[in-house]
Each structure stands twice: as C-alpha cells, then as structure tokens.
Design an enzyme around this catalytic site. Sequence first.
Site, short mmCIF file in Angstrom:
data_model
loop_
_atom_site.label_atom_id
_atom_site.label_comp_id
_atom_site.label_asym_id
_atom_site.label_seq_id
_atom_site.Cartn_x
_atom_site.Cartn_y
_atom_site.Cartn_z
N SER A 197 51.29 43.52 74.59
CA SER A 197 52.96 43.03 73.96
C SER A 197 52.92 42.39 74.41
O SER A 197 52.68 40.40 74.56
CB SER A 197 53.29 44.57 74.34
OG SER A 197 55.22 44.09 74.03
N ALA A 198 54.16 41.69 75.65
CA ALA A 198 54.38 40.85 76.24
C ALA A 198 53.29 40.71 77.37
O ALA A 198 53.41 39.10 77.47
CB ALA A 198 55.58 40.97 77.59
#
Length: 358
Positions: A197-198
Amino acid sequence: MKPSEGFLNSMREAMMVLRTRGPTAATEVIQRALRGDPSRPAAGGAEAQARTLPPTAKRAQAPLPLRSKVSLDAEDRSHFDTLTYSNAAGRRQYRLYVPATATSEPMPLIVMLHGCTQSADDFAAGTQMNSLADQHRCLVAYPMQPRQANPSKCWNWFKPGDQRRECGEPSLIAGITREIIARHPVDPARVYIAGMSAGGAMAAVLVDQYPELYAAAGIHSGLPARCAHDLPSALAAMKGGNPSQTLTLESPQRPLIVFHGDADGTVDVANAARIVRAFGMPTQRSRETRGPGSGLRDWTVTRLLSGEGVEAELWTVHGAPHAWAGGDARGSYTDPAGPNASAEMLRFFLDHPIHHHR
C-alpha cells in the site's frame, strides 16, 4: 496456587515467540494463556484480517511454505532487534531480523515497508518474510513510520519532499539500508525493497531514486512513483485517477514484481498496470485457476521486458481485496486465499541480483 502445565507451556512458548517474532506476537500468546485458551490462536490478528476479507478468504488458510523444516533450535538462534537510524531528515526506528542460518558469508537483504496503520511486527507476522529468511539465509529490515510523521503511520509517498533522492523519508530508508550493509555481511548485489500500500508506493520511489542500492522491488497494492504531489492528488490516484501522471516516467532501471487484487477498494487495481507501463508490451500472460469451491483465488501473471532488457512481473489476484496475498492471518490486511506473494517476491529477487542489469 500452582500454575497448570498448560500455562507453563504457554509461557515457554511466549519466550520463544518473543525471540523469533517479537513482542506483539508474544503478547498474543500470553493473552491466550490468561484467557485459559492456550490451544487456539489469539483473535486479534484474525479479527483485523476479517474486516478486510470476503467470506471465502476468511475460510481459506494457505500453509506457510517449508516452515516445519526450520528447527526450534534454529529459531532460538535467530534474533529480531529494534534499532534507530538518524540523519538530517530526522530519525526512524527499524526492526532487523537476523536468521539462525546467518554466517559470515554475504547475505541478501530485503527492506520491507509496512502500510498505513501497520507496525513492523504486524507486517512481519502477516507477510511471514522472516520464515522465508530462515530458509534462504536473508536479512530482513522493517523501517517503522511513527504517528508523529503521519497520523495513520503511512509513508508520505505523495509529498514532493519525500519523493526525491537524499531528501525526507527516502533518505531515511536508504540510510537504514546502508547502515545494515555497513554493519552486517550483506551482498551489495542482492539488496531489495518491498512494500504494501503506502509502503509499496514508497518502495516504488526508492527503487526509482536509488537504482545503485536496490537490485529489484516488490510492490503490493501500491502506486507508481510520483503519481501524486499532495493529499487530494493522492486520493485521486488511489481511486484510479491521474493516469497521465505516469506517462512521463523514464525507462525502468530495475526489475519489479507487482501484486494487486482486482477487488481492491482502497487502491484501484489500475495502479498496478501503471507501475509496469514503462516496461512496454507483455511478453507472456498466464492464468492460474484454483478450481470452484476450493476457497482459493485465481490469478493472472503478466511478464514484461523493457527495451533495455529489464524484467517485470504483474500478478493480478482475482477477487482479492486490499491485502497481502497469501499472508498469515496473524497480521492485518492479509489474504490467505491468494498466491504466496512473499515467496514469489523472494524468488524474483534472488533471480535478479543487481549486476544482471549494470
């Protein structure tokens, strides 16, 4: 009152887990024992996972690959330490897993970047990368993003000050990597970075900005480097917008392996194709079908080769949410029904030392 044999066994188990998987997992063992339920896994990790998964994923449990081949004695000799790195951009703690199989011979290093709301221990438990490190004799580092840097503990992949070489968070992560290389027997040709994700979006930034440091990258449920410049553009990119932002990316310098679920409601699957767009047209595409009623997911693997001979793999996991494919339910945002992303990433990494593309 004399403690029961089951409780004592649980305490012994907690001490072993503390040495091998860290305090979060050990606390779960102790809490289980205090509930008088030493035989059933703690609910915390599974409950966190259940919030992100459809019913079929909750039922399926992918076995951990080859875990049984690592002896308890070997586990006792491994260690998972917390360290701190500082430079002009600030300071970050990181966890470093040193496998029991470590020797003085140079080893690969995998740097793992957690996603929003996750911790290093959570990410290690969910990906089970430390188990693979035992088998393949690798070091694994988990840089930790504190709430002071981002309220949700996200890496700030969307901020211009955190997207460039030797600036902000990239300089801290690269600094951690260099510190480990300096202090441990690391093979500099086999240093890799991966994230979820991030963390996947930040891994894309790191491999783009430090091609001399990282031989390849694994990006799970992430986004292309520099596809956003502030929070509104980041949210638009996560929903599948801003496609023109990736058209200006230069030819890829390092191999990439990308995983993404096509039912991801947090980061749109369109971002996976954008990450590998610079590699050009696919050279091969194959679909793996697990069979109806199996509770396991199908997936498609697309292999690409850039004009300069740099390889990429895109794994699209059909019906999968925003979760680490093949992950363990003890970690958050995991999908046990999917293919084993950790094992496939490590396989891809070890096939691509940096000197292949110098």
